[in-house]
Design an enzyme around this catalytic site. Structure first.
Site, PDB file in Angstrom:
ATOM      1  N   ASP A 160       0.875  -1.164   0.000  1.00  0.00           N
ATOM      2  CA  ASP A 160       0.000   0.000   0.000  1.00  0.00           C
ATOM      3  C   ASP A 160       0.912   1.213   0.000  1.00  0.00           C
ATOM      4  OD1 ASP A 160      -3.102   0.751   0.896  1.00  0.00           O
ATOM      5  OD2 ASP A 160      -1.592   2.273   1.359  1.00  0.00           O
ATOM      6  N   ARG A 448      -5.605  11.796  -0.445  1.00  0.00           N
ATOM      7  CA  ARG A 448      -5.807  11.873  -1.902  1.00  0.00           C
ATOM      8  C   ARG A 448      -7.165  12.460  -2.214  1.00  0.00           C
ATOM      9  NH1 ARG A 448      -3.004   6.192  -3.194  1.00  0.00           N
ATOM     10  NH2 ARG A 448      -0.945   7.116  -2.870  1.00  0.00           N
ATOM     11  N   SER A 643      -1.550   4.934  -6.038  1.00  0.00           N
ATOM     12  CA  SER A 643      -1.578   3.661  -5.321  1.00  0.00           C
ATOM     13  C   SER A 643      -0.482   2.683  -5.731  1.00  0.00           C
ATOM     14  CB  SER A 643      -2.935   3.033  -5.582  1.00  0.00           C
ATOM     15  OG  SER A 643      -2.900   1.654  -5.362  1.00  0.00           O
TER      16      SER A 643
HETATM   17  C1  MIC Z   1      -5.150   4.067  -1.926  1.00  0.00           C
HETATM   18  O1  MIC Z   1      -5.089   4.863  -0.997  1.00  0.00           O
HETATM   19  O2  MIC Z   1      -5.246   4.412  -3.115  1.00  0.00           O
HETATM   20  C2  MIC Z   1      -5.089   2.604  -1.603  1.00  0.00           C
HETATM   21  C3  MIC Z   1      -6.404   2.022  -1.933  1.00  0.00           C
HETATM   22  O3  MIC Z   1      -4.859   2.425  -0.233  1.00  0.00           O
HETATM   23  C4  MIC Z   1      -3.963   2.002  -2.425  1.00  0.00           C
HETATM   24  C5  MIC Z   1      -3.884   0.547  -2.368  1.00  0.00           C
HETATM   25  C6  MIC Z   1      -4.874  -0.152  -3.213  1.00  0.00           C
HETATM   26  O4  MIC Z   1      -5.163   0.289  -4.327  1.00  0.00           O
HETATM   27  O5  MIC Z   1      -5.370  -1.179  -2.764  1.00  0.00           O
HETATM   28  C7  MIC Z   1      -2.565   2.550  -2.119  1.00  0.00           C
HETATM   29  O6  MIC Z   1      -2.457   3.664  -1.696  1.00  0.00           O
HETATM   30  O7  MIC Z   1      -1.574   1.881  -2.410  1.00  0.00           O
HETATM   31 FE1  SF4 Z   2      -7.005   3.368   3.198  1.00  0.00          FE
HETATM   32 FE2  SF4 Z   2      -7.236   5.797   2.266  1.00  0.00          FE
HETATM   33 FE3  SF4 Z   2      -5.147   5.145   3.657  1.00  0.00          FE
HETATM   34 FE4  SF4 Z   2      -5.389   4.175   1.198  1.00  0.00          FE
HETATM   35  S1  SF4 Z   2      -5.139   6.305   1.754  1.00  0.00           S
HETATM   36  S2  SF4 Z   2      -4.792   3.034   3.074  1.00  0.00           S
HETATM   37  S3  SF4 Z   2      -7.601   3.937   1.134  1.00  0.00           S
HETATM   38  S4  SF4 Z   2      -7.232   5.208   4.398  1.00  0.00           S
END
Ligand code: MIC
Ligand code: SF4
Length: 753
Positions: A160, A448, A643
């Site tokens: 992640d 984000r 991501s």
């Molecule tokens: C995100 O914040 O975009 C996510 C969802 O946590 C992603 C991981 C994913 O796409 O499962 C990330 O930041 O890597």
């Molecule tokens: Fe979850 Fe949002 Fe953090 Fe990605 S940015 S790990 S979707 S809380």
């Protein structure tokens, strides 16, 4: 006692020898980042000096973390590696698949039913291979890691991009794709190009309305979404010491938004306090013995310009609260300028929702400071103008804030308390009316704010700010409200000025929790059965990708020339698609559906070169695949930003795209493409992007001579028969070329090479 304390002690035992050796080899004082990197080499004790931004280096991370949406693919791959147990401590966290709708209790029950098959799969694979499993509702991966596993001076990877959050405890924690995690879980080295180093000197002290979030919102504004690419950001100075460990976590977390490999801070008292409060005095005792190795050498911070590739200085005493957005996290506006900016850009001024939470801002301190604003509204008889939702970061935080009356105070204002999970941050938000696609503004404390990310509505203008500012803006209901200067009208018609937020860094009565939601793996998991039903719509066992046939690629069609921002959310959308993260064929139906086609400026509408019609990207690509026609994707700058999801690389691979040719890549995505056996290429001359036409056929002229450092030559044959021959750069080293040849990196592991 901390999890894996013996492993942590071992890291500290070996650190002095390795760091001393590195200092000798490098011949000068070392930054903290270098100390951690050089003490985690695969070869153990360093024997050579590495050149930043040039040398590929093999590292030995201390641990791995995966979240449910990426763990499915990571573990499906790991199952092919033929190992009995994970080689380093690993955890899986269920946090992305829980939709926020009515509130924690009901939403969690719904998720447990709807995603039962996936949770059962993750729980049984974890049990089988010795992986710690955190159940749905236990919390967001990065808060759980900070609360339980992160330790100063450690090196970890996680599937992640916000794994970097653990920098708040002085770790180097790096986001990777699942295939990288598989390497480390399989007991192999993990490769990274030795990063550049950006130093951020923090002077002064945060005060009034300014929060740690504002530091990173400011840094994002300075460096932009690609300014940190290939670099570690190391924060230091008096200002750094004055911030809490979770505040440092917030700053490191959002380092993902500038493309940084990771961010970190030197070991200090804030970390000691946090470790002790989260039951890890044993880590403090061990770390204290090697404390000087857990921060840079004093010469570095005294003369940072000599040791960092780039230096930024921020005076916290002068820093203003920031509100970044819409649609990109690096568009920073200081609160005093918002009236002007919002008006001149025509942003909707009415704030509809305020959301507090996500992995970057869901700590006890965040909740307690935000509630201090809420309490003022209640005490002064102010009815909030926007709706409010919170997602606590972990069950431990939720339990403690409930005990301390913080939840009750939020609820007095009508706040919805959602599950301890990602929720709206990743489009897991069943927002009423979102389907009407109205223009509207929301403010949140997430990291984000790409188009459609929170509620699927492309017209939602999402702004990122600190939790305390979210509270103030949501109460006022206006994007251009400045709590430092403006007043609010209460229900009696009186003017009220909010006073600056305050709150406890850590709970004065200590943290508490009844059931944190952890499941330890079986000591011997060899008899645990992992079952994937062949009929499943959610999970699909992987078929190995075909090896390269050794020939040049000829007659490839242009699938799409993507224009402008093309993040992993554009390439493999989240929200409703998250449910297919374990099923490669099903999720491939979202491939590039958010990318804007350069030729018609529309999303998900590209020319099918077989019959000249226009169709959806995945459908057109499936036709090319069925006809045995290879294809190429062309893109702009920072392609694949955001991501770590490797689906964004596996989907094109699965559907028969051969190469992705762009102006520049985001780090994780570029590696993901390489790992999956794709060609990730960049224009040697950026202006060549303009030469690519809609009907192009592409021939690779010298792929048979694919070698490190040697550009590839591509011929673009246009519809009128004319041609443009262009050079494409790449960063493949010898072993990465082997991945391409084998069809994927995993094919090599499975073959025992
Ligand atoms: C995100 O914040 O975009 C996510 C969802 O946590 C992603 C991981 C994913 O796409 O499962 C990330 O930041 O890597
Ligand atoms: Fe979850 Fe949002 Fe953090 Fe990605 S940015 S790990 S979707 S809380």
């Amino acid at each position: 006692m901390a999890f894996d304390i013996e492993m942590i002690k071992k890291v500290y035992e070996t650190m002095p020898e390795r760091v001393n050796k590195a200092r000798e080899l490098v011949g000068r004082p070392l930054t903290l980042s270098e100390k951690i990197l050089y003490s985690h080499l695969w070869e153990r004790v360093p024997s050579q000096k590495f050149e930043r931004a040039k040398d590929y280096v093999d590292f030995a991370p201390d641990r791995v973390a995966c979240q449910d949406a990426t763990a499915q693919m990571a573990l499906l791959q790991f199952m092919h590696a033929g190992k009995e147990q994970v080689a380093v401590p690993t955890t899986v966290h269920c946090d992305h698949l829980i939709q926020a709708k009515v509130g924690a209790e009901k939403d969690l029950a719904v998720a447990n039913t709807q995603s039962k098959e996936v949770f059962d799969f993750l729980s049984s694979v974890s049990n089988r291979y010795g992986i710690g499993f955190w159940k749905p509702g236990s919390g967001i991966i990065h808060q759980i890691i900070l609360e339980n596993y992160a330790f100063p001076g450690g090196l970890m990877i996680g599937t992640d991009s916000h794994t970097v959050n653990a920098g708040g405890l002085g770790m180097l924690a790096i986001g990777v794709g699942g295939a990288d995690a598989v390497d480390v879980m399989s007991g192999m080295a993990w490769e990274l190009k030795f990063p550049k180093l950006i130093g951020v000197k923090l002077t002064g002290k945060l005060n009034g309305w300014t929060a740690p979030k504002d530091v990173i919102l400011k840094v994002a504004d300075i460096l932009t979404v690609k300014g940190g690419t290939g670099a570690i950001v190391e924060y230091f100075g008096e200002g750094a010491k004055s911030m809490s460990a979770t505040g440092k976590g917030t700053i490191c977390n959002m380092g993902a938004e500038i493309g940084a490999t990771t961010s970190t801070f030197g070991y200090d008292d804030s970390m000691r306090r946090y470790l002790a409060a989260t039951g890890r005095q044993d880590v403090v005792d061990a770390a204290d013995q090697v404390a000087s190795y857990l921060t840079a050498d004093p010469e570095v911070y005294a003369n940072p310009e000599q040791y960092f590739d780039q230096l930024i200085e921020i005076n916290l005493s002068e820093l203003e609260p920031h509100i970044n957005g819409p649609f990109t996290p690096d568009r920073g506006t200081p609160v005093s300028k918002m009236k002007e900016e919002a008006a001149s850009n025509g942003w909707p001024l009415k704030v509809e929702w305020g959301l507090i939470g996500s992995c970057t801002n869901s700590s006890y301190e965040d909740m307690s400071r935000a509630v201090s604003i809420v309490n003022q509204a209640v005490a002064n008889n102010i009815t909030p103008k926007a709706e409010f939702g919170i997602n606590p970061g972990s069950e431990q935080i939720r339990y403690t804030i409930e005990r301390d009356g913080i939840i009750e105070a939020f609820e007095k204002m009508g706040t919805k308390v959602f599950t301890n999970a990602c929720g709206p941050c990743i489009g897991q938000w069943d927002r009423e009316g979102a389907d009407k696609q109205e223009r509207n503004t929301i403010v949140h404390s997430f990291n984000r704010n790409f188009s459609k990310r929170a509620d699927g509505n492309p017209n939602t203008h999402a702004f990122v700010t600190s939790p305390e500012m979210v509270a103030a803006l949501a109460i006022s209901g206006r994007l251009d409200f400045n709590p430092l200067t403006d007043t609010l009208l209460n229900d009696n018609g009186e003017e009220v000025k909010l006073t600056p937020p305050y709150g406890d860094e850590l709970p004065t009565k200590g943290f508490d929790v009844e059931d944190p939601g952890y499941q330890a793996p079986a000591a011997d998991g060899s008899s645990v059965q992992v079952v994937v039903s062949p009929e499943s719509q959610r999970l699909q066992l992987l078929e190995p990708f075909q090896p390269w046939n050794g020939q040049n690629i000829n007659g490839a069609k242009l699938l799409i020339k993507a224009e402008g921002k093309c993040t992993t959310d554009h390439i493999s959308m989240a929200g409703p698609w998250l449910r297919f993260r374990g099923h490669l064929d099903n999720i491939s139906n979202n491939m590039l559906i958010g990318a804007i086609n350069f030729f018609n400026k529309e999303a998900n509408k590209v020319k099918n070169q077989i019959d000249g019609t226009y169709g959806e990207v995945p459908a057109v690509q499936r036709q090319y695949k069925a006809a045995g026609i290879p294809s190429v994707v062309v893109g702009d700058h920072n392609y694949g930003e955001g991501s770590s999801r490797e689906h964004a690389a596996m989907e094109p691979r699965h559907l028969g795209v051969k190469a992705v040719l762009v102006k520049s890549f985001a780090r994780i995505h570029e590696t993901n493409l390489k790992k999956q056996g794709m060609l990730g290429l960049t224009f040697a001359n950026e202006a060549d992007y303009d030469k690519i036409q809609e009907d192009d056929t592409i021939n690779f002229l010298d792929l048979t001579k694919f070698a490190p450092g040697k550009p590839l030559t591509l011929e673009f044959v246009h519809a009128d028969g004319t041609k443009d021959t262009i050079l494409a750069n790449h960063t493949y080293n010898n072993s990465q070329i082997e991945w391409f040849k084998a069809g994927s990196a995993l094919n090599l592991i499975a073959a025992g090479k």
